[in-house]
Design an enzyme around this catalytic site. Structure first.
Site, PDB file in Angstrom:
ATOM      1  N   LYS A 105       0.861  -1.187   0.000  1.00 23.26           N
ATOM      2  CA  LYS A 105       0.000   0.000   0.000  1.00 23.26           C
ATOM      3  C   LYS A 105       0.898   1.239   0.000  1.00 23.26           C
ATOM      4  CE  LYS A 105      -4.014   1.675   2.543  1.00 23.26           C
ATOM      5  NZ  LYS A 105      -4.822   1.481   3.748  1.00 23.26           N
ATOM      6  N   ASP A 117      -1.721  10.373  -6.249  1.00 19.49           N
ATOM      7  CA  ASP A 117      -0.332  10.096  -6.620  1.00 19.49           C
ATOM      8  C   ASP A 117       0.070   8.637  -6.384  1.00 19.49           C
ATOM      9  OD1 ASP A 117      -0.313  10.020  -3.882  1.00 19.49           O
ATOM     10  OD2 ASP A 117       1.185  11.599  -3.608  1.00 19.49           O
ATOM     11  N   GLY A 118      -0.851   7.842  -5.830  1.00 23.13           N
ATOM     12  CA  GLY A 118      -0.546   6.423  -5.605  1.00 23.13           C
ATOM     13  C   GLY A 118       0.385   6.172  -4.432  1.00 23.13           C
ATOM     14  N   ARG A 168       0.372  -5.148   3.601  1.00 19.36           N
ATOM     15  CA  ARG A 168      -0.841  -5.603   4.279  1.00 19.36           C
ATOM     16  C   ARG A 168      -1.102  -7.059   3.921  1.00 19.36           C
ATOM     17  NH1 ARG A 168      -6.003  -1.790   3.687  1.00 19.36           N
ATOM     18  NH2 ARG A 168      -6.107  -2.441   1.522  1.00 19.36           N
ATOM     19  N   ASP A 244     -16.842  -0.145  -0.024  1.00 24.84           N
ATOM     20  CA  ASP A 244     -15.535  -0.535  -0.570  1.00 24.84           C
ATOM     21  C   ASP A 244     -14.557  -0.880   0.564  1.00 24.84           C
ATOM     22  OD1 ASP A 244     -15.940   2.360  -0.274  1.00 24.84           O
ATOM     23  OD2 ASP A 244     -13.796   2.497  -0.664  1.00 24.84           O
ATOM     24  N   ASP A 254      -8.874  -1.187   6.117  1.00 25.10           N
ATOM     25  CA  ASP A 254      -8.758   0.240   5.857  1.00 25.10           C
ATOM     26  C   ASP A 254      -8.761   1.075   7.131  1.00 25.10           C
ATOM     27  OD1 ASP A 254      -8.514   2.593   4.461  1.00 25.10           O
ATOM     28  OD2 ASP A 254      -9.612   1.744   2.779  1.00 25.10           O
TER      29      ASP A 254
HETATM   30  P1  AMP Z   1      -9.905   4.835   0.982  1.00 26.22           P
HETATM   31  O1  AMP Z   1     -10.209   6.157   1.548  1.00 26.22           O
HETATM   32  O2  AMP Z   1      -8.608   4.320   1.452  1.00 26.22           O
HETATM   33  O3  AMP Z   1     -10.982   3.826   1.159  1.00 26.22           O
HETATM   34  O4  AMP Z   1      -9.713   5.040  -0.587  1.00 26.22           O
HETATM   35  C1  AMP Z   1     -10.746   5.359  -1.453  1.00 26.22           C
HETATM   36  C2  AMP Z   1     -10.256   5.298  -2.888  1.00 26.22           C
HETATM   37  O5  AMP Z   1      -9.315   6.329  -3.131  1.00 26.22           O
HETATM   38  C3  AMP Z   1      -9.574   4.008  -3.270  1.00 26.22           C
HETATM   39  O6  AMP Z   1      -9.933   3.699  -4.604  1.00 26.22           O
HETATM   40  C4  AMP Z   1      -8.110   4.354  -3.172  1.00 26.22           C
HETATM   41  O7  AMP Z   1      -7.298   3.536  -3.980  1.00 26.22           O
HETATM   42  C5  AMP Z   1      -8.095   5.795  -3.658  1.00 26.22           C
HETATM   43  N1  AMP Z   1      -6.938   6.549  -3.129  1.00 26.22           N
HETATM   44  C6  AMP Z   1      -6.759   6.992  -1.880  1.00 26.22           C
HETATM   45  N2  AMP Z   1      -5.582   7.633  -1.744  1.00 26.22           N
HETATM   46  C7  AMP Z   1      -4.993   7.592  -2.954  1.00 26.22           C
HETATM   47  C8  AMP Z   1      -3.748   8.086  -3.472  1.00 26.22           C
HETATM   48  N3  AMP Z   1      -2.856   8.735  -2.715  1.00 26.22           N
HETATM   49  N4  AMP Z   1      -3.491   7.856  -4.776  1.00 26.22           N
HETATM   50  C9  AMP Z   1      -4.354   7.201  -5.559  1.00 26.22           C
HETATM   51  N5  AMP Z   1      -5.529   6.722  -5.138  1.00 26.22           N
HETATM   52  C10 AMP Z   1      -5.855   6.904  -3.854  1.00 26.22           C
HETATM   53 MG    MG Z   2     -10.446   1.787   1.072  1.00 27.68          MG
END
Ligand code: AMP
Ligand code: MG
Length: 485
Positions: A105, A117-118, A168, A244, A254
């Protein structure tokens, strides 16, 4: 590491094949040796571990993919989310034949990244590592943390922050949102494949049931009930119970803006983005049902060819949910005061205590953990200190002891129940924040590691670590948590 991958054999629209994007200078923060051993990972140098668990080196047999999924976020449907900052390296089968996903992650952009930015700042990596490992020690089903590394790169949020990657480990990353992804596109064939894959991987017991997709709904509901009642029992607030983030196997997944409450309050909310308190502590059982209704909707085409019939069958499962949830919740809460929930007055006793805890702003963890000292006639001071309404809590204690006596358990047995149901150490928000601040500002992980060692023995006494048991002082209080992604 022996990979034995299966998800990547599903149709190509289930994922994107993509390698993690290498980082500048990976350094190992910590590696979970015990978990590594269980997964059959051989001993490696810190340098090798840093390379592998940053994504800079790919181990033989891994076949990285970013998973596709959708989801309801705060009640609104988003038809494409997916792993935007994570990749699944592959799956490992342990000697006892449980298959685990190994996921990085913070590993770089994928086609699901949208504007992101991934990457991940170091703070959320430390947060997830500490809280998930603590949850595991609290016997709450959860994804695990195998490794944490710093990347030697900065990520830009409101300010520049050091970057990190978390590894993870999960029984799988299939979510309610994965089903919603295909249901929304009306791809029934893929939905079928996903449901069969899920049953085959996680729920072999229902393989031969007369309507296995209806059984799937039932068993996933059961897993959610078990999960959420365990959260309630330790005062955990997930914070983003979107579909999700709802794992099909019923693991906590998460660790974004999650929190443990200090004072008991059913309306407790910490997440900065949860402005309406949708995911408040006391709302979690209801939200779990809402999420299961979304899951049920996805399964309708599989449950019966005749839509109306399918809906009736699914509705019946959903209608049974509240009673099952309530029974499970009462069972967990009654146990925290050493009572059997089937006994007629147990629910009255626990409800009265919770009501007093609420009006007295009692510390959730300390109130319950100090009960064992009360029953043992050791020291009632910690317990009594949690209440301003002295007379009322004294009356409650009399009533409670009366009910305990009625059960005809030996005092040793009662003590055992109390001690094993009430942890002394939980990842209090101020402790987590302190460890994150030191790591982020000074690249100093000593506090993180000390906290980790304390939190992974939550039921023990650890008399030298009393300072980690207490509630926060007013100036230490953390009132808001952030997604921080
Ligand atoms: P989460 O809040 O972790 O449940 O994420 C919600 C969505 O946002 C998921 O599809 C994640 O992959 C995407 N996401 C969250 N942070 C980033 C990030 N820094 N770069 C790309 N995608 C993100
Ligand atoms: Mg999530």
């Amino acid at each position: 590491m022996l990979f034995n991958n299966s998800y990547n054999k599903l149709p190509e629209d289930f994922f994107q094949r993509i390698n993690p994007i290498p980082v500048k200078n990976p350094q190992l923060i910590t590696f979970n040796t015990k978990l590594g051993k269980r997964l059959g990972i051989e001993k490696k140098s810190n340098e090798q571990l840093a390379k592998i668990f940053s994504g800079n080196a790919l181990i033989k047999g891994s076949s990285p993919i970013a998973l596709a999924y959708a989801g309801h976020q705060f009640g609104y449907f988003v038809n494409q989310l997916g792993d935007g900052r994570a990749v699944l390296l592959g799956e490992i089968s342990t000697p006892n034949n449980i298959r685990y996903d190994i996921q990085l992650k913070g590993s770089g952009q994928t086609k699901f990244s949208r504007q992101g930015d991934g990457r991940s700042p170091l703070g959320p990596v430390i947060r997830e590592y500490l809280i998930s490992e603590s949850m595991n020690s609290l016997r709450v089903p959860t994804t695990r943390s195998l490794a944490a590394v710093t990347t030697g790169e900065e990520v830009i949020r409101e300010t520049k922050l050091p970057g990190g990657v978390l590894t993870r480990v999960a029984e799988s990353h299939i979510r309610v949102g994965t089903f919603e992804y295909f249901a929304a596109q009306n791809k029934i064939d893929n939905l079928h494949k996903l449901a069969d894959y899920t049953i085959n991987r996680h729920f072999q017991d229902i393989k031969d049931s007369s309507n296995k997709y209806l059984s799937l709904l039932e068993v996933v509901c059961e897993k959610q009930i078990q999960l959420v009642t365990k959260w309630m029992g330790v005062g955990f607030i997930h914070g983003v119970m979107n579909t999700d983030n709802t794992s099909i196997v019923g693991e906590t997944i998460d660790y974004g803006p999650c929190a443990f409450m200090d004072e008991y309050d059913p309306a407790a909310v910490f997440s900065s983005i949860d402005t309406h308190g949708r995911y408040a502590y006391g709302n979690q059982p209801l939200i779990a049902q809402w999420n299961m209704t979304c899951f049920a909707n996805c399964l309708i085409p599989l449950i019966d060819n005749k839509i109306q019939k399918a809906q009736e069958k699914a509705q019946e499962v959903i209608n049974n949910f509240p009673k099952k949830m309530n029974d499970s919740l009462m069972k967990v809460m009654c146990k925290k005061v050493g009572l059997d929930f089937k006994k007629s007055d147990s629910d009255k006793v626990i409800k009265k205590l919770l009501q007093l805890m609420h009006s007295n702003q009692s510390d959730f963890t300390l109130t319950f953990s100090s009960l064992s000292k009360v029953i043992n006639d050791e020291d009632s001071s910690v317990f009594l200190r949690q209440f301003k309404e002295n007379k009322k809590i004294t009356e409650w204690l009399i009533e409670w002891k009366k009910n305990i006596k009625k059960q005809k358990l030996s005092s040793k047995e009662v003590l055992k129940i109390l001690r094993s149901s009430n942890p002394n150490f939980i990842p209090r928000n101020h402790l987590i924040e302190n460890a994150i601040t030191l790591a982020t500002k000074d690249n100093d992980f000593t506090e993180m590691k000390k906290l980790l060692s304390i939190l992974t023995k939550p039921y023990s006494n650890q008399s030298s670590n009393k300072d980690y048991m207490r509630s926060p002082k007013p100036e230490e209080k953390v009132s808001q948590t952030f997604c921080g992604t």
